[in-house]
Design an enzyme around this catalytic site. Sequence first.
Site, PDB file in Angstrom:
ATOM      1  N   SER A   1       0.793  -1.229   0.000  1.00 39.15           N
ATOM      2  CA  SER A   1       0.000   0.000   0.000  1.00 39.15           C
ATOM      3  C   SER A   1       0.825   1.279   0.000  1.00 39.15           C
ATOM      4  O   SER A   1       0.308   2.334  -0.344  1.00 39.15           O
ATOM      5  CB  SER A   1      -0.970   0.022   1.176  1.00 39.15           C
ATOM      6  OG  SER A   1      -0.293   0.231   2.388  1.00 39.15           O
TER       7      SER A   1
ATOM      8  N   LYS B   1       0.614   4.696   6.778  1.00 44.03           N
ATOM      9  CA  LYS B   1       0.006   5.517   5.725  1.00 44.03           C
ATOM     10  C   LYS B   1       0.573   6.923   5.791  1.00 44.03           C
ATOM     11  O   LYS B   1       1.319   7.276   6.694  1.00 44.03           O
ATOM     12  CB  LYS B   1      -1.522   5.579   5.878  1.00 44.03           C
ATOM     13  CG  LYS B   1      -2.222   4.237   5.907  1.00 44.03           C
ATOM     14  CD  LYS B   1      -2.146   3.499   4.606  1.00 44.03           C
ATOM     15  CE  LYS B   1      -2.823   2.133   4.749  1.00 44.03           C
ATOM     16  NZ  LYS B   1      -2.507   1.225   3.702  1.00 44.03           N
TER      17      LYS B   1
END
Length: 187
Positions: free
Chosen positions: A38, A79
């Site tokens: 990701s 993230k």
Amino acid sequence: MNGKNEWWEWAKALLIAVAVAGVIRFFLFTPIVVEGLSMMPTLHDGNRMIVNKFSYSISQPSRFDVIVFHTTENSDYIKRVIGLPGDEIVYKNDQLYINEEPIDEPFLENYKRELNGEILTGDFTLEELTGEQKVPPGEIFVLGDNRRYSKDSRHIGTVEMDEVMGTTNIVFWPLNDMGMVNESEKN
């Protein structure tokens, strides 16, 4: 008698060293392993990083910080901070708009070039995703750099600051990836 004192001094030194290492790991810094794709191309599956747990005790996250936070799935995610409390977030034509102003994301430029004009981040508004027009107080909006294959705030909603472990920007393993993560590309 002298040997017994020397042994005791070594034992005390070892106990103190273990205690100091425990305090550092629990309160200040801890290692983490990147799992998944990701955050590609910025971070790779298996990268080992250092999480700075102390930084947000004295400051707040900045836009584009790479952070580690706890999820409801009993795991930790890595993230990038996109939206801060009070921000209105819109993505249109692969362009980020915060409070109606276009915002460059320099950490995505090379990746976008590799896509030869294909869209990396699909259109959305914060309100469409969360029902909120602005990021609520005490929360942040996060995205993975690999926007096509990232489970992030578009899926799990905004992240409460209480769930943020800290910031991470140092890769220490593998050696060929060792270094700082995009520090010069933060706004």
